[in-house]
Motif scaffolding. Sequence first.
Motif, PDB file in Angstrom:
ATOM      1  N   PRO A   5       0.310  -1.329  -0.329  1.00 22.58           N
ATOM      2  CA  PRO A   5       0.547  -0.211  -0.261  1.00 22.58           C
ATOM      3  C   PRO A   5       0.837   1.195  -0.486  1.00 22.58           C
ATOM      4  O   PRO A   5       0.643   2.615  -0.483  1.00 22.58           O
ATOM      5  CB  PRO A   5      -0.689   0.009   0.861  1.00 22.58           C
ATOM      6  N   SER A   6       1.955   1.391   0.775  1.00 23.36           N
ATOM      7  CA  SER A   6       2.647   2.216   0.869  1.00 23.36           C
ATOM      8  C   SER A   6       3.755   2.389  -0.910  1.00 23.36           C
ATOM      9  O   SER A   6       3.819   3.879  -0.461  1.00 23.36           O
ATOM     10  CB  SER A   6       3.567   2.630   2.015  1.00 23.36           C
ATOM     11  N   ALA A   7       3.733   1.654  -1.008  1.00 21.37           N
ATOM     12  CA  ALA A   7       4.349   1.972  -2.205  1.00 21.37           C
ATOM     13  C   ALA A   7       3.736   2.601  -3.635  1.00 21.37           C
ATOM     14  O   ALA A   7       3.876   2.549  -4.313  1.00 21.37           O
ATOM     15  CB  ALA A   7       4.838   0.419  -2.534  1.00 21.37           C
ATOM     16  N   GLY A   8       2.561   2.231  -3.766  1.00 22.94           N
ATOM     17  CA  GLY A   8       1.880   2.658  -4.731  1.00 22.94           C
ATOM     18  C   GLY A   8       1.707   1.548  -5.753  1.00 22.94           C
ATOM     19  O   GLY A   8       1.573   0.512  -5.701  1.00 22.94           O
ATOM     20  N   SER A   9       0.320   2.104  -6.388  1.00 21.72           N
ATOM     21  CA  SER A   9      -0.115   1.190  -7.681  1.00 21.72           C
ATOM     22  C   SER A   9       1.062   0.900  -8.865  1.00 21.72           C
ATOM     23  O   SER A   9       0.887  -0.172  -9.522  1.00 21.72           O
ATOM     24  CB  SER A   9      -1.643   1.618  -7.964  1.00 21.72           C
ATOM     25  N   ASP A  10       2.190   1.660  -8.725  1.00 26.50           N
ATOM     26  CA  ASP A  10       3.453   1.127 -10.028  1.00 26.50           C
ATOM     27  C   ASP A  10       4.001   0.497  -9.239  1.00 26.50           C
ATOM     28  O   ASP A  10       4.846  -0.396 -10.157  1.00 26.50           O
ATOM     29  CB  ASP A  10       3.698   2.259 -10.060  1.00 26.50           C
ATOM     30  N   VAL A  11       4.106  -0.179  -8.039  1.00 25.08           N
ATOM     31  CA  VAL A  11       5.130  -0.820  -7.397  1.00 25.08           C
ATOM     32  C   VAL A  11       4.238  -2.776  -7.144  1.00 25.08           C
ATOM     33  O   VAL A  11       3.443  -2.259  -6.971  1.00 25.08           O
ATOM     34  CB  VAL A  11       5.963  -0.812  -6.092  1.00 25.08           C
TER      35      VAL A  11
END
Length: 102
Positions: A5-11
């Motif tokens: 969740p903290s990395a974002g949708s691109d990771v």
Amino acid sequence: MSIQPSAGSDVFVIDVSSAQLVLRLEGDRARELLASGCGVDLRPDRFAVNQFAQTRLGPFAVLIHRTADFTYDVHVERSLGESMHAWLELNASSLTEALQRP
């Protein structure tokens, strides 16, 4: 805490730790044994504690992690663990024999 969740949708985060085997080398000659088969400069002033290096150790692709002054963890593909262990033993024997020669 989850990384995703903290990395974002691109990771994308995938745990591959079960695919790796870790061999720990400890002692005042551990660095010498590793240096006999890899091109990484493992001198303490160049490869600090908690530093990682992805390299080849002999014929194996490995990740070397220096965990303490005289301790290194060598991460290798699990299926190559026995072969890696045999390679380390062979090279350790060669280093010992070289020291015993007049």
